[in-house]
Scaffold this active site. Structure first.
Site, PDB file in Angstrom:
ATOM      1  CG  ASP A  76      40.601  28.970  43.115  1.00 55.03           C
ATOM      2  OD1 ASP A  76      41.777  29.046  43.702  1.00 55.03           O
ATOM      3  OD2 ASP A  76      40.096  30.082  42.845  1.00 55.03           O
ATOM      4  CB  SER A  77      39.655  30.190  47.606  1.00 54.04           C
ATOM      5  OG  SER A  77      40.441  30.900  46.600  1.00 54.04           O
ATOM      6  CB  CYS A  91      43.765  26.946  43.883  1.00 56.50           C
ATOM      7  SG  CYS A  91      44.535  28.070  45.519  1.00 56.50           S
ATOM      8  CD  GLU A 139      36.056  34.854  44.856  1.00 53.84           C
ATOM      9  OE1 GLU A 139      35.008  34.222  45.082  1.00 53.84           O
ATOM     10  OE2 GLU A 139      36.826  34.288  43.901  1.00 53.84           O
ATOM     11  CB  CYS A 146      47.434  34.248  42.663  1.00 51.97           C
ATOM     12  SG  CYS A 146      45.599  34.429  43.412  1.00 51.97           S
ATOM     13  CG  HIS A 171      41.418  34.701  42.617  1.00 51.35           C
ATOM     14  ND1 HIS A 171      41.750  33.515  43.154  1.00 51.35           N
ATOM     15  CD2 HIS A 171      40.137  35.031  42.905  1.00 51.35           C
ATOM     16  CE1 HIS A 171      40.572  33.092  43.781  1.00 51.35           C
ATOM     17  NE2 HIS A 171      39.628  34.013  43.590  1.00 51.35           N
TER      18      HIS A 171
HETATM   19  N1  DGL Z   1      43.481  31.369  43.473  1.00 50.87           N
HETATM   20  C1  DGL Z   1      44.214  31.033  44.420  1.00 50.87           C
HETATM   21  C2  DGL Z   1      45.719  30.784  44.027  1.00 50.87           C
HETATM   22  O1  DGL Z   1      45.803  30.308  42.967  1.00 50.87           O
HETATM   23  C3  DGL Z   1      44.104  31.291  45.887  1.00 50.87           C
HETATM   24  C4  DGL Z   1      43.580  32.900  45.920  1.00 50.87           C
HETATM   25  C5  DGL Z   1      43.110  32.871  47.770  1.00 50.87           C
HETATM   26  O2  DGL Z   1      42.058  32.336  48.012  1.00 50.87           O
HETATM   27  O3  DGL Z   1      43.959  33.456  48.342  1.00 50.87           O
HETATM   28  O4  DGL Z   1      46.588  31.027  44.648  1.00 50.87           O
END
Ligand code: DGL
Length: 256
Positions: free
Chosen positions: A7-8, A70, A148, A180, A182
């Site tokens: 993931d990011s 992600c 983050e 997402c 996150h």
């Molecule tokens: N956690 C990610 C997602 O599910 C990416 C969030 C990001 O880096 O913008 O989309």
């Protein structure tokens, strides 16, 4: 089995958390691409490049399957990665189908990054399952940075959420789908905006189930002691403080 996840940042910990419940004894390698977060504001080409690098790194560690933890990378790069790599690549999808199947006639709001909201993959998914036209999509571009930074409940965060949802009537929605990974970390904050009883769902448990199916089909479910290795854009995380923090973030998901 050695399983890679990327993931990011900390979003994919929601998928790891679900995978650990179903497959507790595997060797997990979690790659948080913190040098390039947020993916959701990058071009499709950039996300493909980052994702390819992540998969190569995880394969070099011996991973025999990779989970894209992600939604953004899945939307932008899953097919691209599958064309390039022979190992199984499992993606995550916003849980639009279960939302459509279980809603009681109220509208459904999918919240996601800008990339996921604009990619054709989500549009295709919605047109496949939303036969009553109940699904709306909203990009929430500011949230990932807050996650983050470890900010899950500040006044600034609440402002950011309100700004992103400014013309949305929260009372219209029976289900909010997190598109997402996150966003799971903001369940409490988001619940305070929507009407009591609004369901909040996401695709991480479904992704973990798909991973388990894959391992079962290969007779590859491990028994024994689990192992967890974390990397930030390829650098192993060894400091106790960060490792504890990841653990805490996952525990927190259980509470909410
Ligand atoms: N956690 C990610 C997602 O599910 C990416 C969030 C990001 O880096 O913008 O989309």
């Amino acid at each position: 089995m050695k399983i890679g996840m990327f993931d990011s940042g900390i979003g994919g910990l929601t998928v790891l958390h679900e995978a650990l419940k179903l497959l507790p004894d595997e060797a997990y390698f979690y790659y948080a691409d913190t040098d390039n977060v947020p993916y959701g504001e990058k071009s499709t080409e950039q996300i493909r490049e980052y994702s390819e690098k992540a998969v190569r790194f995880l394969m070099d560690k011996g991973c025999e399957a990779v989970v894209i933890a992600c939604n953004t990378a899945t939307a932008a790069a899953a097919s691209y990665l599958r064309e390039r790599f022979e190992i199984p690549i499992i993606g995550i999808e916003p849980a639009v189908k279960p939302a459509v199947e279980h809603n009681a006639g109220k509208r459904i709001l999918v919240i996601a990054t800008s990339v996921t909201a604009r990619e054709k993959k989500l549009e295709d998914l919605i047109s496949r399952v939303d036969d009553k036209g109940l699904v709306d999509v909203r990009a929430m571009p500011g949230l990932v940075d807050h996650a983050e930074r470890g900010d899950f409940d500040s006044a600034e965060l609440m402002e950011c959420i309100k700004k992103d949802l400014v013309d949305i009537s929260p009372g219209d929605y029976g289900i909010v789908v997190f598109g997402c990974t996150h966003f799971n970390h903001f369940k409490k904050a988001l619940k305070s905006i929507f009407a009591p009883g609004t369901e909040m769902i996401d695709g991480s448990a479904g992704t973990a189930r798909n991973l388990k199916k894959l391992l079962l089909s290969r007779g590859a479910v491990s028994e024994g002691k689990r192992s967890l290795c974390f990397y930030r854009s390829g650098r192993e995380v060894t400091d106790e403080k960060t490792l504890k923090y990841y653990e805490q973030v996952m525990k927190h998901l259980e509470v909410e």
